[in-house]
Design a protein around this motif. Structure first.
Motif, mmCIF file in Angstrom:
data_model
loop_
_atom_site.group_PDB
_atom_site.id
_atom_site.type_symbol
_atom_site.label_atom_id
_atom_site.label_comp_id
_atom_site.label_asym_id
_atom_site.label_seq_id
_atom_site.Cartn_x
_atom_site.Cartn_y
_atom_site.Cartn_z
ATOM 1 N N VAL A 101 0.864 -1.175 0.000
ATOM 2 C CA VAL A 101 0.000 0.000 0.000
ATOM 3 C C VAL A 101 0.899 1.223 0.000
ATOM 4 C CG1 VAL A 101 -1.806 1.264 1.209
ATOM 5 C CG2 VAL A 101 -1.837 -1.234 1.188
ATOM 6 N N GLN A 102 1.151 1.764 -1.172
ATOM 7 C CA GLN A 102 2.016 2.922 -1.319
ATOM 8 C C GLN A 102 1.172 4.180 -1.422
ATOM 9 O OE1 GLN A 102 4.340 2.138 -4.824
ATOM 10 N NE2 GLN A 102 5.411 0.390 -3.919
ATOM 11 N N PRO A 103 1.731 5.321 -1.018
ATOM 12 C CA PRO A 103 0.986 6.571 -1.180
ATOM 13 C C PRO A 103 0.646 6.810 -2.647
ATOM 14 C CG PRO A 103 2.900 6.879 0.245
ATOM 15 C CD PRO A 103 3.032 5.521 -0.363
ATOM 16 N N SER A 104 -0.570 7.225 -2.909
ATOM 17 C CA SER A 104 -1.010 7.478 -4.275
ATOM 18 C C SER A 104 -0.356 8.737 -4.833
ATOM 19 C CB SER A 104 -2.537 7.635 -4.299
ATOM 20 O OG SER A 104 -2.958 8.281 -5.474
ATOM 21 N N HIS A 105 0.334 8.597 -5.974
ATOM 22 C CA HIS A 105 0.931 9.792 -6.590
ATOM 23 C C HIS A 105 -0.143 10.736 -7.113
ATOM 24 C CE1 HIS A 105 0.157 7.533 -10.314
ATOM 25 N NE2 HIS A 105 0.322 8.666 -10.977
ATOM 26 N N VAL A 106 -1.328 10.182 -7.413
ATOM 27 C CA VAL A 106 -2.439 11.027 -7.867
ATOM 28 C C VAL A 106 -2.935 11.897 -6.725
ATOM 29 C CG1 VAL A 106 -4.801 11.031 -8.757
ATOM 30 C CG2 VAL A 106 -3.116 9.419 -9.678
ATOM 31 N N LEU A 107 -3.174 11.286 -5.568
ATOM 32 C CA LEU A 107 -3.633 12.061 -4.416
ATOM 33 C C LEU A 107 -2.544 13.012 -3.926
ATOM 34 C CD1 LEU A 107 -5.711 9.458 -2.352
ATOM 35 C CD2 LEU A 107 -6.451 11.015 -4.169
ATOM 36 N N GLN A 108 -1.283 12.619 -4.079
ATOM 37 C CA GLN A 108 -0.190 13.523 -3.735
ATOM 38 C C GLN A 108 -0.248 14.780 -4.602
ATOM 39 O OE1 GLN A 108 3.140 10.775 -4.167
ATOM 40 N NE2 GLN A 108 3.608 10.967 -1.987
ATOM 41 N N ALA A 109 -0.485 14.586 -5.895
ATOM 42 C CA ALA A 109 -0.564 15.733 -6.810
ATOM 43 C C ALA A 109 -1.773 16.611 -6.499
ATOM 44 C CB ALA A 109 -0.622 15.242 -8.255
ATOM 45 N N LEU A 110 -2.861 15.977 -6.084
ATOM 46 C CA LEU A 110 -4.092 16.715 -5.819
ATOM 47 C C LEU A 110 -4.074 17.440 -4.480
ATOM 48 C CD1 LEU A 110 -6.721 14.108 -7.071
ATOM 49 C CD2 LEU A 110 -6.122 16.251 -8.189
ATOM 50 N N TYR A 111 -3.489 16.788 -3.449
ATOM 51 C CA TYR A 111 -3.641 17.315 -2.090
ATOM 52 C C TYR A 111 -2.325 17.583 -1.367
ATOM 53 C CZ TYR A 111 -8.324 15.537 -3.010
ATOM 54 O OH TYR A 111 -9.551 15.285 -3.573
ATOM 55 N N GLY A 112 -1.194 17.202 -1.945
ATOM 56 C CA GLY A 112 0.087 17.453 -1.312
ATOM 57 C C GLY A 112 0.664 16.215 -0.651
ATOM 58 N N ASP A 113 1.986 16.206 -0.513
ATOM 59 C CA ASP A 113 2.689 15.036 0.021
ATOM 60 C C ASP A 113 2.346 14.737 1.470
ATOM 61 O OD1 ASP A 113 3.886 14.899 -2.429
ATOM 62 O OD2 ASP A 113 5.808 15.732 -1.779
ATOM 63 N N ASP A 114 1.939 15.757 2.217
ATOM 64 C CA ASP A 114 1.699 15.588 3.648
ATOM 65 C C ASP A 114 0.222 15.405 3.991
ATOM 66 O OD1 ASP A 114 4.446 15.932 4.129
ATOM 67 O OD2 ASP A 114 4.226 18.109 4.164
ATOM 68 N N SER A 115 -0.622 15.293 2.972
ATOM 69 C CA SER A 115 -2.055 15.183 3.239
ATOM 70 C C SER A 115 -2.398 13.872 3.934
ATOM 71 C CB SER A 115 -2.845 15.287 1.935
ATOM 72 O OG SER A 115 -4.223 15.059 2.162
ATOM 73 N N GLU A 116 -3.270 13.960 4.926
ATOM 74 C CA GLU A 116 -3.747 12.769 5.621
ATOM 75 C C GLU A 116 -4.522 11.850 4.677
ATOM 76 O OE1 GLU A 116 -3.124 11.866 8.681
ATOM 77 O OE2 GLU A 116 -2.004 13.674 9.208
ATOM 78 N N ARG A 117 -5.007 12.401 3.578
ATOM 79 C CA ARG A 117 -5.807 11.616 2.634
ATOM 80 C C ARG A 117 -5.007 10.457 2.035
ATOM 81 N NH1 ARG A 117 -10.397 15.064 -0.219
ATOM 82 N NH2 ARG A 117 -10.612 16.786 1.266
ATOM 83 N N LEU A 118 -3.696 10.610 1.975
ATOM 84 C CA LEU A 118 -2.867 9.568 1.371
ATOM 85 C C LEU A 118 -2.964 8.254 2.130
ATOM 86 C CD1 LEU A 118 0.364 11.625 0.562
ATOM 87 C CD2 LEU A 118 -1.672 11.304 -0.838
ATOM 88 N N GLY A 119 -3.168 8.331 3.430
ATOM 89 C CA GLY A 119 -3.241 7.124 4.230
ATOM 90 C C GLY A 119 -4.635 6.748 4.668
ATOM 91 N N GLU A 120 -5.636 7.511 4.183
ATOM 92 C CA GLU A 120 -7.011 7.276 4.611
ATOM 93 C C GLU A 120 -7.952 6.850 3.487
ATOM 94 O OE1 GLU A 120 -7.081 10.701 8.165
ATOM 95 O OE2 GLU A 120 -8.050 11.080 6.217
ATOM 96 N N SER A 121 -7.507 6.952 2.254
ATOM 97 C CA SER A 121 -8.416 6.815 1.113
ATOM 98 C C SER A 121 -8.392 5.423 0.491
ATOM 99 C CB SER A 121 -8.072 7.855 0.040
ATOM 100 O OG SER A 121 -8.213 9.172 0.554
ATOM 101 N N ILE A 122 -9.565 4.974 0.067
ATOM 102 C CA ILE A 122 -9.707 3.715 -0.659
ATOM 103 C C ILE A 122 -10.482 3.975 -1.943
ATOM 104 C CG2 ILE A 122 -9.651 2.339 1.451
ATOM 105 C CD1 ILE A 122 -12.692 1.940 1.144
ATOM 106 N N ARG A 123 -10.283 3.080 -2.909
ATOM 107 C CA ARG A 123 -10.980 3.206 -4.194
ATOM 108 C C ARG A 123 -11.962 2.066 -4.363
ATOM 109 N NH1 ARG A 123 -7.647 2.261 -9.642
ATOM 110 N NH2 ARG A 123 -7.836 0.104 -8.877
ATOM 111 N N ILE A 124 -13.229 2.443 -4.572
ATOM 112 C CA ILE A 124 -14.266 1.474 -4.939
ATOM 113 C C ILE A 124 -14.578 1.709 -6.403
ATOM 114 C CG2 ILE A 124 -16.630 0.694 -4.519
ATOM 115 C CD1 ILE A 124 -15.123 2.797 -1.865
ATOM 116 N N SER A 125 -14.500 0.682 -7.220
ATOM 117 C CA SER A 125 -14.780 0.873 -8.644
ATOM 118 C C SER A 125 -15.737 -0.217 -9.127
ATOM 119 C CB SER A 125 -13.493 0.872 -9.474
ATOM 120 O OG SER A 125 -12.649 -0.204 -9.146
ATOM 121 N N THR A 126 -16.792 0.213 -9.789
ATOM 122 C CA THR A 126 -17.881 -0.686 -10.169
ATOM 123 C C THR A 126 -17.926 -0.917 -11.682
ATOM 124 O OG1 THR A 126 -19.473 1.118 -10.434
ATOM 125 C CG2 THR A 126 -19.254 0.160 -8.230
ATOM 126 N N SER A 127 -18.776 -1.853 -12.070
ATOM 127 C CA SER A 127 -19.055 -2.096 -13.477
ATOM 128 C C SER A 127 -20.532 -2.418 -13.617
ATOM 129 C CB SER A 127 -18.212 -3.259 -14.025
ATOM 130 O OG SER A 127 -18.771 -4.505 -13.669
#
Length: 370
Positions: A323-349
């Protein structure tokens, strides 16, 4: 078990399974001139024509590959290296898939190219920033159509329009968009478009590259397959499965999109009362839902959900195993954002159901104590 990681890969559709099963006895090499080869070659031509029709283009623009990564590498490396005498400046964005970012980085490190990496502003990639980054020596602009971690739609149409008056080629990584939204490269000013079958219920290990003109260096050398643009015997069985899956998806774009929106709305409604946030921009596809839960570590949450029989992720499947920090969320919210360690992706079809979403929401609330 309930599968909610469709941005990573999708289950084979019934149409793809049927097409592949029926073709199991077609074993001829499409390059052979005897009867078995001609039979395989005919099916290959039909598949190419069918995909071209879906994209509103001609068969000569479709090159079969092993998937999105090869398509991206072929377009970016192949075009840049062939035309480096015209310029060595490339523009891309900070939220691209690693198959694009690392390919551009390779050209920078090994061949002296220069790259401008556009950062998101207020959570979005803006066409104006692409425009301002253009230079006389810009040879290629590579931008994804839909982000694989947040579902964000990028301004492909606007970028295509501004490049009409610039000689740079336009490459679009459409891996998360093909089979979900209508994309017609000629109408959008796209020179190269990458697609991967396993993102729209086709088999893994096959994809295609749309090329307005086959004006690039070969990525694979060897035989003369694919009109001498891509060496290697074509994976006919998978190509037929891909074609069937894409045709079915193309026929049901609107209803599948509406279904995905229904599932997303239901999930967010079900989770009312929990403390959470959504990582998305105002323009996004409902197939990907990136959620964060304050003070909840995403690696632990993934483990708990897995034990309960749910498959979700934290982002790109290409970082699977850790589980590595998301480079996408890093770009969106910054390297120090708590979101990097709190976020999950649900993807449907289109294969997911309301009942599955309800069960997932119920289980998630139980885990989080909501």
């Amino acid at each position: 078990m309930i599968y909610l990681d469709n941005a990573a890969t999708t289950p084979l559709s019934a149409a793809a399974i049927k097409a592949m099963t029926e073709a199991l006895t077609v074993f001829g090499n499409p390059s052979s001139i005897h009867g078995h080869g001609r039979e395989a070659s005919k099916l290959l031509r039909q598949a190419r024509a069918e995909i071209a029709q879906i994209l509103h283009t001609e068969s000569r623009h479709i090159l079969f590959t092993s998937g999105g990564t090869e398509s991206n590498n072929t377009a970016i490396k192949g075009y840049a290296l062939r035309h480096q005498d015209r310029g060595k400046h490339i523009i891309t964005t900070a939220i691209e898939h690693h198959a694009v970012l690392e390919t551009v980085e390779y050209l920078v490190e090994k061949f002296g190219f220069e790259a401008t990496v556009i950062q998101p502003v207020d959570g979005q990639i803006r066409a104006i920033d692409i425009q301002q980054a253009l230079r006389p020596d810009t040879i290629l602009v590579s931008v994804m159509a839909v982000n694989n971690e947040t579902g964000d739609l990028l301004p492909i149409k606007e970028i295509g329009q501004l490049l009409k008056d610039h000689p740079a080629a336009f490459h679009v990584d459409a891996v998360q968009a093909i089979g979900k939204v209508p994309l017609y490269p000629k109408e959008l000013g796209i020179d190269f478009l990458s697609a991967s079958a396993h993102k729209f219920h086709g088999p893994k290990g096959v994809g295609f590259l749309y090329a307005d003109r086959m004006d690039f260096d070969r990525f694979l050398h060897g035989g003369d397959q694919e009109e001498k643009h891509r060496a290697g015997t074509e994976n006919l069985l998978s190509i037929l499965g891909m074609t069937a899956a894409l045709s079915e998806s193309a026929e049901h774009l609107e209803e599948n999109l509406a279904h995905a929106q229904l599932l997303k709305d239901r999930l967010l409604t079900d989770l009312a009362g929990l403390d959470f946030y959504v990582n998305e921009s105002p323009s996004s596809l409902p197939y990907v839902i990136n959620l964060g839960f304050p003070q909840q570590k995403n690696d632990l949450l993934l483990l708990q959900l897995d034990l309960k029989g749910f498959s979700v992720s934290t982002g790109s499947a290409c970082t699977a195993g850790t589980v590595q920090p998301s480079h996408v969320l890093q770009a969106l919210y910054g390297d120090d954002s708590e979101r990097l360690g709190e976020s999950i992706r649900i993807s449907t079809s289109d294969q997911n159901t309301i009942e599955e979403i309800d069960y997932f929401s119920k289980t998630l609330k139980e885990i989080l104590g909501g």
